[in-house]
Design a protein around this motif. Structure first.
Motif, PDB file in Angstrom:
ATOM      1  N   GLU A   1       0.829  -1.203   0.000  1.00 60.02           N
ATOM      2  CA  GLU A   1       0.000   0.000   0.000  1.00 60.02           C
ATOM      3  C   GLU A   1       0.865   1.254   0.000  1.00 60.02           C
ATOM      4  O   GLU A   1       0.521   2.263  -0.624  1.00 60.02           O
ATOM      5  CB  GLU A   1      -0.939  -0.014   1.198  1.00 60.02           C
ATOM      6  N   VAL A   2       1.998   1.201   0.719  1.00 61.47           N
ATOM      7  CA  VAL A   2       2.930   2.327   0.694  1.00 61.47           C
ATOM      8  C   VAL A   2       3.403   2.596  -0.727  1.00 61.47           C
ATOM      9  O   VAL A   2       3.590   3.749  -1.135  1.00 61.47           O
ATOM     10  CB  VAL A   2       4.128   2.052   1.626  1.00 61.47           C
ATOM     11  N   ALA A   3       3.599   1.541  -1.494  1.00 58.87           N
ATOM     12  CA  ALA A   3       4.071   1.692  -2.869  1.00 58.87           C
ATOM     13  C   ALA A   3       3.097   2.505  -3.708  1.00 58.87           C
ATOM     14  O   ALA A   3       3.504   3.134  -4.705  1.00 58.87           O
ATOM     15  CB  ALA A   3       4.291   0.323  -3.502  1.00 58.87           C
ATOM     16  N   GLN A   4       1.803   2.520  -3.341  1.00 57.13           N
ATOM     17  CA  GLN A   4       0.796   3.231  -4.123  1.00 57.13           C
ATOM     18  C   GLN A   4       0.689   4.704  -3.739  1.00 57.13           C
ATOM     19  O   GLN A   4       0.018   5.479  -4.420  1.00 57.13           O
ATOM     20  CB  GLN A   4      -0.580   2.565  -3.921  1.00 57.13           C
TER      21      GLN A   4
ATOM     22  N   PRO B   1       8.610  12.945   4.163  1.00 57.86           N
ATOM     23  CA  PRO B   1       8.089  11.566   4.199  1.00 57.86           C
ATOM     24  C   PRO B   1       6.722  11.452   3.538  1.00 57.86           C
ATOM     25  O   PRO B   1       5.801  12.211   3.847  1.00 57.86           O
ATOM     26  CB  PRO B   1       8.009  11.275   5.701  1.00 57.86           C
ATOM     27  N   ALA B   2       6.611  10.516   2.612  1.00 56.82           N
ATOM     28  CA  ALA B   2       5.298  10.210   2.041  1.00 56.82           C
ATOM     29  C   ALA B   2       4.415   9.523   3.070  1.00 56.82           C
ATOM     30  O   ALA B   2       3.190   9.668   3.042  1.00 56.82           O
ATOM     31  CB  ALA B   2       5.462   9.313   0.814  1.00 56.82           C
ATOM     32  N   ALA B   3       5.071   8.781   3.987  1.00 58.27           N
ATOM     33  CA  ALA B   3       4.301   8.045   4.993  1.00 58.27           C
ATOM     34  C   ALA B   3       5.215   7.629   6.129  1.00 58.27           C
ATOM     35  O   ALA B   3       6.440   7.540   5.968  1.00 58.27           O
ATOM     36  CB  ALA B   3       3.643   6.813   4.370  1.00 58.27           C
ATOM     37  N   PHE B   4       4.597   7.390   7.271  1.00 57.92           N
ATOM     38  CA  PHE B   4       5.224   6.736   8.405  1.00 57.92           C
ATOM     39  C   PHE B   4       4.525   5.393   8.566  1.00 57.92           C
ATOM     40  O   PHE B   4       3.287   5.313   8.459  1.00 57.92           O
ATOM     41  CB  PHE B   4       5.074   7.559   9.687  1.00 57.92           C
TER      42      PHE B   4
END
Length: 587
Positions: A446-449, A541-544
């Motif tokens: 999901e992070v990849a998306q 950061p795109a995400a943590f």
């Protein structure tokens, strides 16, 4: 032996089959899985292949990366990088497949090369086949198979040895060498370069092989008359001086880069590894886990086992009366230095002779660990790969003419076949653990998306061959090949000390690292809003992504507090906690 391709076809097929059997269940997951333990070193080889191709495709230096230790990045010059696998992945564009193809080729070609090299002095094809088995599938290599792929990339070694023998000629007692065939010198250089791209331990082994072979002639070692007392007196004096000198160097503070600490113990040659299917027992496993015997109890670095049959048979042949014909008919005389080389590499694995944890004598080869640069080869037990090559060459060149003088062809085939069967039983490992990319947690897919280039995983940290800061799980390297985002942590063989000092200088990084490492501490200073903004600008950061073990722990609570009001959404994905900015709706 037959000539042409058919001469090598049967050994090639046999070694391919043995790789499938000894590496099972890899063959059933060849494109999606690789041998290794979760959280251990095998992940880095998949990442190596991935990063190498990513850098080349982007027109960047493949020996520098900012995929790890973002944003400053890190050099990979001293990293266990295996560029040869990266080059293969540049063609295949599938890092797991590239790793597995490289291992298959290395094991098979290691066997074929040793088979060919043994045939230089041995006429019995079954013994030559066995020489390939011993070198390609030694328990040492099979024990390292789920962890250290670079140590398994030995395919060039026996071909280099053959080319070296063809390329150069030495004269006893005279320094220098004569080039016999320049084409073979070029082959040596090419194979040395391939080894440089594979593993520096194996490369240094080639250098020691070449120098040791030359020293046999330059020092006239083959002319020594051991029936006289003088050589024995010189030998004893040399051992005493080197032992005392090594001790004095250590006491004076000359660094050995932990070479003696990593040095082997004779128990490593006697105890089968825990991966042995038939020979490992509860008793031998307790000995391998015994800290008074081994500095690193249970470590694969202690494994030097080569079975019992061949070492015992070598001792027996030393006592047997050799036929007058000596080596097999029409064989080159360049075999003579091999027993000396076998002894040399055996001594390299034991810089200090230790017997079940008791140090008895420091050998002359131990002085290498006090030499700058050379002492970077700090795991002496890894030289056992060359012992596995030389042991059957020395043994079978003596055994083959002895068998021909006493047995009919049928008897020789029966004896050789029985010996091959016994060694295969000794070497057979238990099924290896498998990492499968299809089992990667869904959260990383999901992070990849998500848009953006950076993922900040919790926990995070730095790890190299000497120290660690925070927590850096090597599985993150595998996961990165799926989500393709840069991360602030690193798992690299050599990281400068200054980088460790600078890693948590950012107030937000420091606070998160402290809460992660000392969850019960109340002394962590909470960063200001301005510091959080600066952190987000720097790392973008795109995400943590918070691991299930850290969910609702102090580091997660602090992260949630720092991101409050900054537009981050939090949701659970199979136990992971994903914090990210809202994904823009498609137009």
């Amino acid at each position: 032996m037959k000539s042409g391709f058919s001469r090598w076809l049967l050994p090639l097929l046999i070694y391919t089959l043995l790789f499938g059997v000894f590496s099972w269940p890899l063959a059933a997951h060849f494109t999606t899985g690789f041998l290794g333990f979760a959280g251990h070193d095998a992940n880095q080889y998949v990442w190596n292949a991935y990063n190498f191709r990513q850098a080349l495709a982007a027109g960047k230096n493949p020996f520098f990366t900012d995929l790890l230790l973002y944003p400053q990045g890190s050099s990979l010059i001293m990293h266990t990088y295996t560029p040869i696998i990266g080059l293969l992945n540049s063609v295949l564009n599938q890092p797991i497949l590239a790793v597995n193809v490289a291992l298959l080729l290395s094991f098979v070609l290691s066997g074929v090369g040793a088979y060919r090299l043994c045939g230089r002095w041995v006429a019995n094809p079954v013994l030559c086949l066995l020489a390939g088995v011993v070198f390609a599938f030694s328990p040492y290599k099979l024990a390292h198979l789920p962890e250290h792929y670079h140590l398994l990339l030995t395919a060039a070694v026996p071909f280099y040895a053959w080319a070296f023998l063809e390329a150069f000629q030495f004269e006893t007692g005279r320094l220098g060498l004569r080039v016999r065939r320049w084409s073979q010198v070029a082959v040596c250089a090419a194979l040395g370069f391939v080894t440089l791209l594979s593993d520096y331990y194996t490369l240094f082994g080639l250098l020691y092989f070449s120098l040791g072979y030359a020293l046999y002639y330059w020092c006239g070692l083959g002319q020594i008359n051991w029936r006289r007392p003088r050589p024995w007196l010189i030998l004893v004096l040399t051992l005493v001086v080197c032992h005392i000198g090594s001790r004095l160097l250590g006491l004076s503070g000359v660094p050995d880069n932990a070479g003696f600490w990593w040095g082997g113990d004779l128990a490593g040659y006697l105890l089968p590894p825990t991966t042995s299917r038939w020979l490992s027992t509860a008793f031998t496993e307790r000995l391998l886990q015994n800290s008074p015997i081994f500095n690193m109890p249970g470590s694969v670095e202690n494994v030097m086992f080569l079975g019992y049959c061949l070492p015992l048979l070598l001792l027996l042949t030393l006592l047997l009366r050799r036929p007058k014909a000596g080596l097999a008919e029409n064989q080159p005389s360049d075999w003579a230095p091999l027993p000396w080389l076998l002894l040399l590499f055996f001594m390299l694995t034991l810089p200090a002779v230790r017997v079940f944890g008791k140090e008895i004598l420091r050998l002359p080869t131990g002085l290498v660990h006090y030499l700058p640069f050379l002492n970077n080869i700090r795991c002496p037990t890894r030289h056992v790969s060359y012992v596995a090559l030389l042991l059957p060459l020395v043994l079978f060149a003596r055994l083959d003419p002895w068998l021909r003088a006493r047995l009919q062809p049928a008897g020789r085939w029966a004896f050789s076949g029985a010996l091959l069967g016994l060694v295969l039983i000794e070497f057979q490992p238990a099924p290896a653990p498998l990492m499968d990319s299809t089992a990667i947690p869904r959260a990383y897919r999901e992070v990849a998306q998500l848009p953006g280039d950076v993922l900040f995983p919790i926990p995070f940290g730095l790890l190299d061959g000497y120290q660690t800061k925070g927590v850096m799980n090597s599985d993150e390297l595998l996961y990165q090949t799926i989500h393709h985002k840069k991360i602030p942590g690193a798992y690299i063989s050599r990281i400068p000390q200054a980088t460790f000092h600078q890693f948590d200088q950012d107030p937000v990084m420091h606070a998160l690292l402290q809460r992660q490492t000392f969850p019960d501490s109340a002394l962590v200073a909470v960063p200001t809003a301005a510091q959080v903004s600066a952190f987000l600008r720097r790392y973008q950061p795109a995400a943590f992504l918070v691991h299930p073990d850290y969910r609702n722990q102090p580091v997660h609570t602090l992260l949630r507090e720092l991101l409050r009001g900054r537009g981050y959404q939090e949701r659970e994905v199979d136990g992971y906690v994903l914090l990210h900015q809202p994904t823009p709706a498609p137009h």
